[in-house]
Design a protein around this motif. Sequence first.
Motif, PDB file in Angstrom:
ATOM      1  N   LYS A 147       0.915  -1.298   0.068  1.00 16.78           N
ATOM      2  CA  LYS A 147       0.005   0.012  -0.134  1.00 16.78           C
ATOM      3  C   LYS A 147       1.078   1.213  -0.030  1.00 16.78           C
ATOM      4  O   LYS A 147       2.020   1.048   0.462  1.00 16.78           O
ATOM      5  CB  LYS A 147      -0.958  -0.016   1.145  1.00 16.78           C
ATOM      6  CG  LYS A 147      -0.243   0.184   2.530  1.00 16.78           C
ATOM      7  CD  LYS A 147      -1.478  -0.184   3.710  1.00 16.78           C
ATOM      8  CE  LYS A 147      -0.664  -0.354   4.943  1.00 16.78           C
ATOM      9  NZ  LYS A 147      -2.018  -0.304   6.066  1.00 16.78           N
ATOM     10  N   ASP A 203      -6.647  -9.638  -0.172  1.00 14.16           N
ATOM     11  CA  ASP A 203      -7.578  -9.007   0.652  1.00 14.16           C
ATOM     12  C   ASP A 203      -7.593  -7.589   0.185  1.00 14.16           C
ATOM     13  O   ASP A 203      -6.883  -7.052  -0.687  1.00 14.16           O
ATOM     14  CB  ASP A 203      -7.231  -8.970   2.348  1.00 14.16           C
ATOM     15  CG  ASP A 203      -5.988  -8.599   2.373  1.00 14.16           C
ATOM     16  OD1 ASP A 203      -5.430  -7.817   2.072  1.00 14.16           O
ATOM     17  OD2 ASP A 203      -5.360  -9.312   3.479  1.00 14.16           O
ATOM     18  N   ASP A 204      -8.329  -6.555   0.892  1.00 15.76           N
ATOM     19  CA  ASP A 204      -8.349  -5.378   0.440  1.00 15.76           C
ATOM     20  C   ASP A 204      -7.405  -4.315   1.162  1.00 15.76           C
ATOM     21  O   ASP A 204      -7.618  -3.100   1.289  1.00 15.76           O
ATOM     22  CB  ASP A 204      -9.813  -4.600   0.764  1.00 15.76           C
ATOM     23  CG  ASP A 204     -10.719  -5.428  -0.278  1.00 15.76           C
ATOM     24  OD1 ASP A 204     -10.485  -5.687  -1.398  1.00 15.76           O
ATOM     25  OD2 ASP A 204     -12.021  -5.534   0.095  1.00 15.76           O
ATOM     26  N   SER A 205      -6.154  -4.843   1.892  1.00 14.35           N
ATOM     27  CA  SER A 205      -5.522  -3.993   2.621  1.00 14.35           C
ATOM     28  C   SER A 205      -4.590  -3.137   1.749  1.00 14.35           C
ATOM     29  O   SER A 205      -3.911  -2.245   2.007  1.00 14.35           O
ATOM     30  CB  SER A 205      -4.406  -4.942   3.383  1.00 14.35           C
ATOM     31  OG  SER A 205      -3.618  -5.904   2.536  1.00 14.35           O
ATOM     32  N   ASN A 207      -1.821  -4.529   0.058  1.00 18.43           N
ATOM     33  CA  ASN A 207      -0.550  -5.069   0.145  1.00 18.43           C
ATOM     34  C   ASN A 207      -0.814  -6.440  -0.536  1.00 18.43           C
ATOM     35  O   ASN A 207      -1.936  -7.123  -0.325  1.00 18.43           O
ATOM     36  CB  ASN A 207      -0.166  -5.636   1.570  1.00 18.43           C
ATOM     37  CG  ASN A 207       0.222  -4.394   2.300  1.00 18.43           C
ATOM     38  OD1 ASN A 207       1.094  -3.448   2.048  1.00 18.43           O
ATOM     39  ND2 ASN A 207      -0.136  -4.069   3.502  1.00 18.43           N
ATOM     40  N   TYR A 222       1.178 -13.709   4.009  1.00 22.16           N
ATOM     41  CA  TYR A 222       0.487 -12.490   4.259  1.00 22.16           C
ATOM     42  C   TYR A 222       1.197 -11.616   5.229  1.00 22.16           C
ATOM     43  O   TYR A 222       1.675 -11.820   6.268  1.00 22.16           O
ATOM     44  CB  TYR A 222      -0.722 -12.631   4.405  1.00 22.16           C
ATOM     45  CG  TYR A 222      -1.560 -13.529   5.639  1.00 22.16           C
ATOM     46  CD1 TYR A 222      -1.769 -12.694   6.792  1.00 22.16           C
ATOM     47  CD2 TYR A 222      -1.471 -15.069   5.551  1.00 22.16           C
ATOM     48  CE1 TYR A 222      -2.065 -13.554   8.002  1.00 22.16           C
ATOM     49  CE2 TYR A 222      -1.716 -15.595   6.649  1.00 22.16           C
ATOM     50  CZ  TYR A 222      -2.172 -15.034   7.979  1.00 22.16           C
ATOM     51  OH  TYR A 222      -2.497 -15.604   8.847  1.00 22.16           O
TER      52      TYR A 222
END
Length: 386
Positions: A147, A203-205, A207, A222
């Motif tokens: 991110k 996922d929506d992180s 990263n 992860y």
Amino acid sequence: MMRIAILSACLVLPGFALPEAVFEAQVIDDKITVGYGLAVADVDGDGKVDILLADSDRTVAYRGPDWKMRELTGKLTPKDHVCICAKDLDGDKKAEIAVGAEWNPGDTKNSGAVFSLNGSADCFATREATGLHREPTVHRMHWVAEKGGKNFLAVLPLHGPGNVKGEGEGINFLGYRPEEDWKTFLIHKGFHLAHNFDPVKWDDSGNESILVACKEGVHLLYPGGKEKWTARQMTKEGAGEVRLGKLPNGKRFITSIEPMHGNEVVINPEAKNGLWSQKRVVIDDGLNQGHALVTGDFLGLGYDQVVAGWRQKSGEGKKVGIRFYVPVNEDGSEWKLHAVIDDNTMACEDMKAADLDGDGDLDLVAAGRATRNVVIYWNKSTGVSK
């Protein structure tokens, strides 16, 4: 161009007839030595995709759309080059390139090298290379997104330091931060015979996570914070190649080639609890040294298909090639061979999928070891949204 098409009779998901898969083969190089690793990226910022190859004694780029070969480096180490990755990291639309070399899987102490290729005013001119930290038996590398628009270079060796026959100390799977003078950090330590990995959006992180294929099965790594990673075992059987895909029902699946350099193409549909391999489906057991695996929606169906290639002749006809598989039910518990994309002209060492001509669909590019070629397979399938 050679036109390759055909295939099985039309396969059906409930209410849908699948389009025929048609690919046209274009040889862009027939004089490579091994063709260990491929990458696809825009090298010069012209908005067109280029193809890069780590050959045994050089690093080359094939400039799109004419695919003329340019040599970016000569031989960087006494032993072979083995892997390459390319991605625009700084927003100038020109890909940064890293190369792995000094390949000797039998030397788990002194082999391995990692390089960053320096920029050049002429992006296709010969470049200088900067040597980075090395680990023995460096084998695969990818850029992994974080991110905030950052990326780090993930470098995976085949063996741990000092290993003998895949036993001993675990692999040092390292990340390299270009913005911190290529400072390294440990992603994971402990795998053995880790052959390939796939950065994935899990996922929506913001990263990316990492799927790793190794002797201990497929694992998901992860991030839980800066330079803190957690490993979760996803499948039981040892694997050499791994990719993530989406099923017709919208759930995920992990596809793998098992074991390393193996004969089986395997689908592991998403499981709510426990290992995904509890639903393991072998969709092909006729490969010989399976060495390349791709997922993508080549037919415009809204879910993914699987493409697998192998590098050693096998079966009654003793052929090499590339095969294309589709699910025939919603949950991925049954698959069929839908196409033979290449029938005995590609001893597949590596393969990538990308929209190489900007027409809105996914094409393929593969490098052949024994066949010594680089081939683009243009997607001409009917029913694909253009």
